[in-house]
Design an enzyme around this catalytic site. Sequence first.
Site, PDB file in Angstrom:
ATOM      1  N   GLU A 196       0.857  -1.179   0.000  1.00 25.86           N
ATOM      2  CA  GLU A 196       0.000   0.000   0.000  1.00 25.86           C
ATOM      3  C   GLU A 196       0.898   1.236   0.000  1.00 25.86           C
ATOM      4  O   GLU A 196       1.875   1.256   0.745  1.00 25.86           O
ATOM      5  CB  GLU A 196      -0.906   0.048   1.235  1.00 25.86           C
ATOM      6  CG  GLU A 196      -1.928   1.170   1.135  1.00 25.86           C
ATOM      7  CD  GLU A 196      -2.927   1.215   2.303  1.00 25.86           C
ATOM      8  OE1 GLU A 196      -2.753   0.464   3.286  1.00 25.86           O
ATOM      9  OE2 GLU A 196      -3.856   2.013   2.216  1.00 25.86           O
ATOM     10  N   GLY A 224       2.836   2.341  11.023  1.00 23.49           N
ATOM     11  CA  GLY A 224       2.590   1.501  12.201  1.00 23.49           C
ATOM     12  C   GLY A 224       2.461   0.032  11.838  1.00 23.49           C
ATOM     13  O   GLY A 224       3.135  -0.824  12.403  1.00 23.49           O
ATOM     14  N   ALA A 225       1.595  -0.259  10.875  1.00 24.57           N
ATOM     15  CA  ALA A 225       1.364  -1.650  10.483  1.00 24.57           C
ATOM     16  C   ALA A 225       0.545  -1.674   9.206  1.00 24.57           C
ATOM     17  O   ALA A 225       0.065  -0.640   8.746  1.00 24.57           O
ATOM     18  CB  ALA A 225       0.605  -2.391  11.588  1.00 24.57           C
ATOM     19  N   ASN A 228      -2.373  -6.453   5.239  1.00 21.37           N
ATOM     20  CA  ASN A 228      -2.364  -7.439   4.153  1.00 21.37           C
ATOM     21  C   ASN A 228      -3.226  -8.645   4.520  1.00 21.37           C
ATOM     22  O   ASN A 228      -3.182  -9.133   5.646  1.00 21.37           O
ATOM     23  CB  ASN A 228      -0.935  -7.932   3.910  1.00 21.37           C
ATOM     24  CG  ASN A 228       0.053  -6.800   3.891  1.00 21.37           C
ATOM     25  OD1 ASN A 228      -0.035  -5.930   3.054  1.00 21.37           O
ATOM     26  ND2 ASN A 228       0.965  -6.783   4.855  1.00 21.37           N
ATOM     27  N   HIS A 255      -6.944  -2.376  14.917  1.00 15.32           N
ATOM     28  CA  HIS A 255      -7.147  -1.618  13.671  1.00 15.32           C
ATOM     29  C   HIS A 255      -6.863  -2.503  12.452  1.00 15.32           C
ATOM     30  O   HIS A 255      -7.693  -2.596  11.540  1.00 15.32           O
ATOM     31  CB  HIS A 255      -6.226  -0.388  13.684  1.00 15.32           C
ATOM     32  CG  HIS A 255      -6.327   0.463  12.467  1.00 15.32           C
ATOM     33  ND1 HIS A 255      -7.126   1.580  12.411  1.00 15.32           N
ATOM     34  CD2 HIS A 255      -5.748   0.360  11.241  1.00 15.32           C
ATOM     35  CE1 HIS A 255      -7.024   2.128  11.218  1.00 15.32           C
ATOM     36  NE2 HIS A 255      -6.188   1.396  10.477  1.00 15.32           N
ATOM     37  N   GLU A 256      -5.713  -3.155  12.460  1.00 11.59           N
ATOM     38  CA  GLU A 256      -5.351  -3.978  11.286  1.00 11.59           C
ATOM     39  C   GLU A 256      -6.303  -5.153  11.155  1.00 11.59           C
ATOM     40  O   GLU A 256      -6.709  -5.510  10.054  1.00 11.59           O
ATOM     41  CB  GLU A 256      -3.900  -4.471  11.373  1.00 11.59           C
ATOM     42  CG  GLU A 256      -2.855  -3.385  11.579  1.00 11.59           C
ATOM     43  CD  GLU A 256      -2.966  -2.218  10.627  1.00 11.59           C
ATOM     44  OE1 GLU A 256      -3.406  -2.409   9.480  1.00 11.59           O
ATOM     45  OE2 GLU A 256      -2.629  -1.082  11.029  1.00 11.59           O
ATOM     46  N   HIS A 276      -9.577  -4.147   9.629  1.00 18.52           N
ATOM     47  CA  HIS A 276      -9.504  -3.908   8.180  1.00 18.52           C
ATOM     48  C   HIS A 276      -9.918  -5.149   7.382  1.00 18.52           C
ATOM     49  O   HIS A 276     -10.266  -5.032   6.210  1.00 18.52           O
ATOM     50  CB  HIS A 276      -8.070  -3.551   7.782  1.00 18.52           C
ATOM     51  CG  HIS A 276      -7.777  -2.074   7.751  1.00 18.52           C
ATOM     52  ND1 HIS A 276      -8.619  -1.152   7.178  1.00 18.52           N
ATOM     53  CD2 HIS A 276      -6.703  -1.362   8.190  1.00 18.52           C
ATOM     54  CE1 HIS A 276      -8.072   0.066   7.272  1.00 18.52           C
ATOM     55  NE2 HIS A 276      -6.911  -0.033   7.890  1.00 18.52           N
ATOM     56  N   GLU A 288     -10.159   3.901   5.986  1.00 23.34           N
ATOM     57  CA  GLU A 288      -9.370   4.354   7.144  1.00 23.34           C
ATOM     58  C   GLU A 288     -10.230   5.077   8.190  1.00 23.34           C
ATOM     59  O   GLU A 288     -10.096   4.821   9.386  1.00 23.34           O
ATOM     60  CB  GLU A 288      -8.201   5.225   6.695  1.00 23.34           C
ATOM     61  CG  GLU A 288      -7.164   4.484   5.839  1.00 23.34           C
ATOM     62  CD  GLU A 288      -6.597   3.228   6.488  1.00 23.34           C
ATOM     63  OE1 GLU A 288      -6.786   3.026   7.702  1.00 23.34           O
ATOM     64  OE2 GLU A 288      -5.960   2.421   5.776  1.00 23.34           O
TER      65      GLU A 288
HETATM   66  N1  0A1 Z   1      -3.200   0.872   5.786  1.00 23.63           N
HETATM   67  C1  0A1 Z   1      -2.329   0.912   6.912  1.00 23.63           C
HETATM   68  C2  0A1 Z   1      -1.334   1.998   6.958  1.00 23.63           C
HETATM   69  C3  0A1 Z   1      -0.287   2.051   5.924  1.00 23.63           C
HETATM   70  C4  0A1 Z   1      -0.407   2.929   4.883  1.00 23.63           C
HETATM   71  C5  0A1 Z   1       0.598   3.068   3.977  1.00 23.63           C
HETATM   72  C6  0A1 Z   1       1.723   2.336   4.153  1.00 23.63           C
HETATM   73  O1  0A1 Z   1       2.749   2.516   3.281  1.00 23.63           O
HETATM   74  C7  0A1 Z   1       2.665   3.580   2.427  1.00 23.63           C
HETATM   75  C8  0A1 Z   1       1.868   1.444   5.186  1.00 23.63           C
HETATM   76  C9  0A1 Z   1       0.827   1.296   6.066  1.00 23.63           C
HETATM   77  C10 0A1 Z   1      -3.168   1.181   8.136  1.00 23.63           C
HETATM   78  O2  0A1 Z   1      -4.083   1.987   8.077  1.00 23.63           O
HETATM   79  O3  0A1 Z   1      -2.881   0.617   9.168  1.00 23.63           O
HETATM   80 ZN    ZN Z   2      -5.848   1.590   8.532  1.00 24.43          ZN
END
Ligand code: 0A1
Ligand code: ZN
Length: 849
Positions: free
Chosen positions: A122, A254-255, A258, A290-291, A294, A313
């Site tokens: 991402e 943070g994390a 996937n 949070h992860e 998702h 988000e």
């Molecule tokens: N989607 C993840 C955060 C995230 C966004 C971008 C990244 O690299 C550009 C890495 C992680 C979340 O909201 O936790």
């Molecule tokens: Zn997120």
Amino acid sequence: MKEATPQTIYLKDYTPFGWQVDSVHLTFKLAPEATRVTSRIRFTPDPAAPAQDFFLHGEELTLIRAAVDGVAVTPEVTPEGLRCAVPNGPFLWEAEVEIAPASNTALEGLYMSNGMYCTQCEAEGFRKITYYPDRPDVMSVFTVRIEGAEPVKLSNGNPGASGDGFAEWHDPWPKPAYLFALVAGDLVNHPDSFTTMSGRQVELNIWVRPGDEGKCAWGMESLKKSMTWDEEVYGREYDLDIFNIVAVDDFNMGAMENKGLNVFNSSAVLASPETSTDANFERIEAIIAHEYFHNWTGNRITCRDWFQLCLKEGLTVFRDSQFTSDMRSAEVKRISDVIDLRARQFPEDQGPLSHPVRPESFQEINNFYTATVYEKGAEVIGMLKRLVGDEAYAKALDLYFARHDGQACTIEDWLRVFEDTTGRDLSQFKRWYSQSGTPHLKVAESYADGSYTLTFTQHTPPTPGQSDKAPQVLPIAVGLLNPNGDEVVPTTVLEMTEAEQSFTFEGLAAKPVPSILRGFSAPVVLDRSSSPEERAFLLAHDTDAFNRWEANRDLAREGLVAMITEGAAPDEAWLDGLQKVIADEALDPAFRALMMGGPSQSELAQVLHGRGITPDPEAIWTASETLRDAKARRWAGLLPRLADEAAVTAPFSPDAEQAGKRALGGAVLSLQTRIDGGAAAEAQFKAADNMTLQLTALSCLVSAGRDEAALGVFERQWSGDRLVMDKWFALQIAATTPDKAVERAEALTRHPAFDMKNPNRFRATLGGLAMHHAGFHRRDGAGYRLLADWLIRLDAVNPQTTARMCTVFQTWKRYDPDRQALIRAELERIAARPGLSRDVTEMVTRMLS
Ligand code: 0A1
Ligand code: ZN
């Protein structure tokens, strides 16, 4: 590295991809400098999409060979991807590329961290792994084979065959490429299992480097709590046989969520009482949640394009806040969230980087993982829930999951489920997604013959690209108290839709005292200059914990402003009133600890600027210190009793109860240090058996200037632990005096353990400096210079982290002409660098414009 290309992408230009991807097979032959990635992808033309060339994204790839239906082809390759002639019907695309994960310091795509292979895709990292339509609305089923000598080889979905030197994975859930992940290395696991609500067994693992096994229990507990909570509160069940989490030391954020293989910054998952503070434990619990959340809000239902980022988000932050409120204290969580919103999102929304929750254009999407998209995005969901009510919210969410499972959606889809559930027209509410800036809310009141009227006016100042603002829908939660302090009207949500609007309450025996914007029911600036007496009254009597805290914060802020601008003395009457609240053992210690703190120095600068006064960072520092000294003196008699109350005798637990006591103890110790010069802190430092107590004591010793020995002891004790050493780097800058902050940060960049390639260490050191308001804004510009020097160096290594850190300059127009000139010169120096990344070019340009 991505070069600066001033190409702007617009939401209005969205067009669907011309093909569907039926399946993806990937084979990785791992090697640090020459990993081979072979892809076999089945495409079918999408008759609904407009005609277009066949274009696949690809960056920094060496194409070895490509074939269409088994016949070799020679595509036209550019730095952004490739174009190729393809048949009119379905076809098989095959390509082999070579990449160099060991040289990938940007930490996007496939890279290496301490000898471990890992990925971050991402937002647009997959295109650095192979050629692909790297956009979130292209979803497909992935099968992956990893070949390499590493003992552990992981990817998304469920495990397939594995054997000597290979492992296969199959993810049955169609997903966009940004959710792809691969990890391989010498890892050990902390295993567990979970039985879902329909009785399926799920294998759970947290994978870490050998030596970190002892720091996984809390993460695992948090994961299981999250899985249970999402079943109970949202009816969402996990959908694979296995859920893997991996801890990685080098990670930009943070994390990452996937599918089935969450990758975590090790700071967001590893914890033990000796090495982690209570704040670390709480953050880990929230990020794991949070992860995990998702999986439904982001993965099963994803975003049509990156402009819709808040769809996943904002909602997922809102869900993780609900989770934390349920696990801990809802009041304390709300206050903490508002502190964070005001510290990070308000300055963003009131400065040159202001953008709508759903932006309409960008150059580099990585620059839009912002407090506005995340935290204001979550506030918007909270307002929606408040307006429609809990029951309708739950129904709308059920409909959202049922209607859109497996789809890539938009904010329009999201709002439509609420319109269909409630029959409401949400077109005005939608302005929260398109209009940037923080609304200001003014209040007037009148009372006659038992009838009490509140008249509100709303106004949003202009923001970049948006000069005229229309009124927004504001849910304003109000309660009324009678002059005795009894609540006569309980919390009522007023729905404001006009620029000016009145609401009347009848049948009141006397003019009431209003408690407005309870629970911070809308993310606005409340411009209300009520009297100190009224604030003190609310501090003493309000039934709404948030507004009680807010009344105190308003008093603290006004007192500090008077000290800064008029040389006033600290308000002793207020300190006495506050002392009663702090001493009240019936109140949660965590709440009382929050009441003991004041507005941050940066927030005070923002307040002064908003009143047309140029903030002087040194004067703000001096006033804040004077106030703390006054608190210490005024409350000296109470502190020993509070310290006793805060002492924990039971075995360590990171739960809210113990953490709240330690928070109170920390606030007490920092005041006590002003009285005893650090004697109590030294004793606590020596006796501490957990990191919260040890670090609080060390911070007090640094602020008292008694730090030389303790810093050395701490360093020797923890030199082998990267996460603890990050704290050591950050703390000695944060807790020092303004005159020493720059020199300390500079000296620390020469410490052998300083490593600019590790984002956590870079943030601890240079981010630590930027957080020291008066130290960073030193009159001679030394802070600005040091930071700009390092940002220039880091940009060549890791543009994403550099661009994020550039935002510390976003408030530059608040300050005096001399400081503005110094900052402008640094921003221009950065902007003029040849080969500056697209990420940083966009940020610096926006800040200068
Ligand atoms: N989607 C993840 C955060 C995230 C966004 C971008 C990244 O690299 C550009 C890495 C992680 C979340 O909201 O936790
Ligand atoms: Zn997120």
